[in-house]
Design a protein around this motif. Structure first.
Motif, PDB file in Angstrom:
ATOM      1  N   LYS A  84       0.802  -1.221   0.000  1.00 41.96           N
ATOM      2  CA  LYS A  84       0.000   0.000   0.000  1.00 41.96           C
ATOM      3  C   LYS A  84       0.838   1.276   0.000  1.00 41.96           C
ATOM      4  CE  LYS A  84      -3.945   0.353   0.673  1.00 41.96           C
ATOM      5  NZ  LYS A  84      -5.351   0.192   0.652  1.00 41.96           N
ATOM      6  N   GLY A  85       2.049   1.223   0.587  1.00 43.85           N
ATOM      7  CA  GLY A  85       2.924   2.386   0.573  1.00 43.85           C
ATOM      8  C   GLY A  85       2.883   3.246   1.819  1.00 43.85           C
ATOM      9  N   TYR A  86       3.031   2.634   2.983  1.00 44.68           N
ATOM     10  CA  TYR A  86       3.010   3.378   4.250  1.00 44.68           C
ATOM     11  C   TYR A  86       4.341   3.239   4.986  1.00 44.68           C
ATOM     12  CZ  TYR A  86      -2.060   2.989   3.462  1.00 44.68           C
ATOM     13  OH  TYR A  86      -3.318   3.025   2.936  1.00 44.68           O
ATOM     14  N   PRO A  87       5.332   4.084   4.656  1.00 41.42           N
ATOM     15  CA  PRO A  87       6.654   3.950   5.285  1.00 41.42           C
ATOM     16  C   PRO A  87       6.643   4.105   6.804  1.00 41.42           C
ATOM     17  CG  PRO A  87       6.757   5.470   3.418  1.00 41.42           C
ATOM     18  CD  PRO A  87       5.321   5.119   3.634  1.00 41.42           C
ATOM     19  N   ASP A  88       5.847   5.023   7.329  1.00 40.70           N
ATOM     20  CA  ASP A  88       5.834   5.224   8.786  1.00 40.70           C
ATOM     21  C   ASP A  88       5.312   3.994   9.517  1.00 40.70           C
ATOM     22  OD1 ASP A  88       6.879   7.766   8.456  1.00 40.70           O
ATOM     23  OD2 ASP A  88       4.925   8.762   8.580  1.00 40.70           O
ATOM     24  N   ILE A  89       4.297   3.367   8.959  1.00 36.59           N
ATOM     25  CA  ILE A  89       3.759   2.157   9.586  1.00 36.59           C
ATOM     26  C   ILE A  89       4.743   1.009   9.420  1.00 36.59           C
ATOM     27  CG2 ILE A  89       1.865   0.482   9.597  1.00 36.59           C
ATOM     28  CD1 ILE A  89      -0.001   2.774   8.777  1.00 36.59           C
ATOM     29  N   ALA A  90       5.403   0.931   8.280  1.00 38.11           N
ATOM     30  CA  ALA A  90       6.423  -0.118   8.080  1.00 38.11           C
ATOM     31  C   ALA A  90       7.522   0.024   9.125  1.00 38.11           C
ATOM     32  CB  ALA A  90       7.002  -0.029   6.676  1.00 38.11           C
ATOM     33  N   LYS A  91       7.991   1.231   9.330  1.00 41.29           N
ATOM     34  CA  LYS A  91       9.049   1.465  10.325  1.00 41.29           C
ATOM     35  C   LYS A  91       8.576   1.055  11.717  1.00 41.29           C
ATOM     36  CE  LYS A  91      12.300   4.896  11.957  1.00 41.29           C
ATOM     37  NZ  LYS A  91      12.779   6.276  11.869  1.00 41.29           N
ATOM     38  N   LEU A  92       7.359   1.412  12.054  1.00 42.20           N
ATOM     39  CA  LEU A  92       6.782   1.030  13.345  1.00 42.20           C
ATOM     40  C   LEU A  92       6.739  -0.490  13.490  1.00 42.20           C
ATOM     41  CD1 LEU A  92       5.174   1.662  15.966  1.00 42.20           C
ATOM     42  CD2 LEU A  92       3.120   1.763  14.535  1.00 42.20           C
ATOM     43  N   LEU A  93       6.253  -1.180  12.481  1.00 43.10           N
ATOM     44  CA  LEU A  93       6.183  -2.645  12.521  1.00 43.10           C
ATOM     45  C   LEU A  93       7.570  -3.265  12.691  1.00 43.10           C
ATOM     46  CD1 LEU A  93       3.564  -3.160   9.691  1.00 43.10           C
ATOM     47  CD2 LEU A  93       3.265  -3.874  12.076  1.00 43.10           C
ATOM     48  N   ILE A  94       8.537  -2.763  11.940  1.00 42.42           N
ATOM     49  CA  ILE A  94       9.900  -3.288  12.023  1.00 42.42           C
ATOM     50  C   ILE A  94      10.472  -3.056  13.418  1.00 42.42           C
ATOM     51  CG2 ILE A  94      12.262  -3.031  11.167  1.00 42.42           C
ATOM     52  CD1 ILE A  94      10.922  -2.272   8.405  1.00 42.42           C
ATOM     53  N   GLU A  95      10.276  -1.856  13.937  1.00 42.84           N
ATOM     54  CA  GLU A  95      10.802  -1.540  15.267  1.00 42.84           C
ATOM     55  C   GLU A  95      10.111  -2.338  16.368  1.00 42.84           C
ATOM     56  OE1 GLU A  95      10.730   2.750  15.396  1.00 42.84           O
ATOM     57  OE2 GLU A  95      12.564   2.869  14.189  1.00 42.84           O
ATOM     58  N   LYS A  96       8.933  -2.845  16.082  1.00 39.95           N
ATOM     59  CA  LYS A  96       8.203  -3.676  17.055  1.00 39.95           C
ATOM     60  C   LYS A  96       8.381  -5.167  16.771  1.00 39.95           C
ATOM     61  CE  LYS A  96       6.353  -0.408  19.564  1.00 39.95           C
ATOM     62  NZ  LYS A  96       6.592  -0.262  20.995  1.00 39.95           N
ATOM     63  N   GLY A  97       9.355  -5.503  15.906  1.00 38.60           N
ATOM     64  CA  GLY A  97       9.716  -6.906  15.735  1.00 38.60           C
ATOM     65  C   GLY A  97       9.265  -7.599  14.475  1.00 38.60           C
ATOM     66  N   ALA A  98       8.705  -6.871  13.514  1.00 35.80           N
ATOM     67  CA  ALA A  98       8.295  -7.517  12.264  1.00 35.80           C
ATOM     68  C   ALA A  98       9.525  -8.070  11.549  1.00 35.80           C
ATOM     69  CB  ALA A  98       7.564  -6.536  11.359  1.00 35.80           C
ATOM     70  N   GLU A  99       9.418  -9.316  11.126  1.00 35.65           N
ATOM     71  CA  GLU A  99      10.494  -9.970  10.387  1.00 35.65           C
ATOM     72  C   GLU A  99      10.517  -9.430   8.961  1.00 35.65           C
ATOM     73  OE1 GLU A  99      12.752 -12.145  11.486  1.00 35.65           O
ATOM     74  OE2 GLU A  99      11.914 -12.131  13.514  1.00 35.65           O
ATOM     75  N   LEU A 100      11.685  -9.018   8.520  1.00 34.84           N
ATOM     76  CA  LEU A 100      11.824  -8.432   7.186  1.00 34.84           C
ATOM     77  C   LEU A 100      11.732  -9.455   6.068  1.00 34.84           C
ATOM     78  CD1 LEU A 100      14.850  -6.062   7.826  1.00 34.84           C
ATOM     79  CD2 LEU A 100      12.451  -5.425   7.644  1.00 34.84           C
ATOM     80  N   ASN A 101      12.187 -10.657   6.331  1.00 33.15           N
ATOM     81  CA  ASN A 101      12.403 -11.613   5.247  1.00 33.15           C
ATOM     82  C   ASN A 101      11.415 -12.770   5.212  1.00 33.15           C
ATOM     83  OD1 ASN A 101      14.708 -10.166   4.287  1.00 33.15           O
ATOM     84  ND2 ASN A 101      15.778 -10.919   6.094  1.00 33.15           N
ATOM     85  N   THR A 102      10.298 -12.621   5.901  1.00 34.57           N
ATOM     86  CA  THR A 102       9.258 -13.640   5.829  1.00 34.57           C
ATOM     87  C   THR A 102       8.784 -13.753   4.388  1.00 34.57           C
ATOM     88  OG1 THR A 102       8.530 -13.166   8.086  1.00 34.57           O
ATOM     89  CG2 THR A 102       6.935 -14.254   6.642  1.00 34.57           C
ATOM     90  N   GLN A 103       8.538 -14.980   3.950  1.00 32.81           N
ATOM     91  CA  GLN A 103       8.031 -15.211   2.596  1.00 32.81           C
ATOM     92  C   GLN A 103       6.579 -15.683   2.662  1.00 32.81           C
ATOM     93  OE1 GLN A 103      11.825 -17.522   1.440  1.00 32.81           O
ATOM     94  NE2 GLN A 103      11.006 -16.746  -0.505  1.00 32.81           N
ATOM     95  N   ASN A 104       5.771 -15.176   1.743  1.00 39.98           N
ATOM     96  CA  ASN A 104       4.380 -15.616   1.673  1.00 39.98           C
ATOM     97  C   ASN A 104       4.276 -16.897   0.857  1.00 39.98           C
ATOM     98  OD1 ASN A 104       4.430 -14.869  -1.065  1.00 39.98           O
ATOM     99  ND2 ASN A 104       3.173 -13.041  -0.784  1.00 39.98           N
TER     100      ASN A 104
END
Length: 167
Positions: A84-104
């Motif tokens: 969708k294109g939400y950099p601020d939310i992406a940064k928040l998710l990453i800083e709260k532990g979202a895995e960058l390299n998960t594959q669908n």
């Protein structure tokens, strides 16, 4: 993970979709189950993030919602915001532990979503946080391959420069 079945759980999903922070706060205080899923495997966090509701996303994460939950297609909240294109939310998710390299289920990653849909600010962010550019999807394509397919010159440059620094 449990599927929602009560009207209160249904209202939680609706509040996440609308970005209703007041209702979300109320449900969190009442001990709402933040791991519930709908028929597509979406959680309130996946929905709030995908719909661009940063405050609700933050509330859910701070209350313990798992940023790495995958929907029925294997997609995560981070993949959704890269689509969708939400950099601020992406940064928040990453800083709260979202895995960058998960594959669908198709082998796609958040970086691939950002690349494929021309979300170059997100490509840059993902690279800054250490996304793996060597991962291949089920077709054998990397994020750089996708950038070439899309003719996305900025993403090509970002990915090539990153790969040079990493080698």
């Amino acid at each position: 993970m449990t599927f929602y079945s009560t009207s209160e759980e249904h209202l939680l999903f609706d509040a996440a979709r609308r970005g209703d922070a007041a209702y979300i706060k109320q449900r969190i205080a009442a001990g709402a189950n933040l791991s519930i899923t709908d028929g597509r495997g979406f959680t309130p966090l996946i929905i709030a993030a995908y719909d661009g509701h940063e405050e609700v996303t933050r509330l859910l994460l701070e209350a313990g919602a798992d940023p790495n939950t995958q929907d029925s297609g294997g997609n995560t909240a981070l993949m959704g915001v890269c689509f969708k294109g939400y950099p601020d939310i992406a940064k928040l998710l990453i800083e709260k532990g979202a895995e960058l390299n998960t594959q669908n289920g198709n082998g796609g990653t958040a970086l691939m979503f950002a690349t494929l849909f021309g979300r170059n600010a997100l490509v840059k962010l993902m690279l800054e946080y250490g996304a793996d550019t060597t991962i291949r999807d089920v077709r054998g394509l990397t994020a750089l391959d996708l950038a070439y397919q899309q003719g996305n010159e900025e993403a090509i440059t970002l990915l090539q420069e990153h790969n040079l620094k990493s080698s």
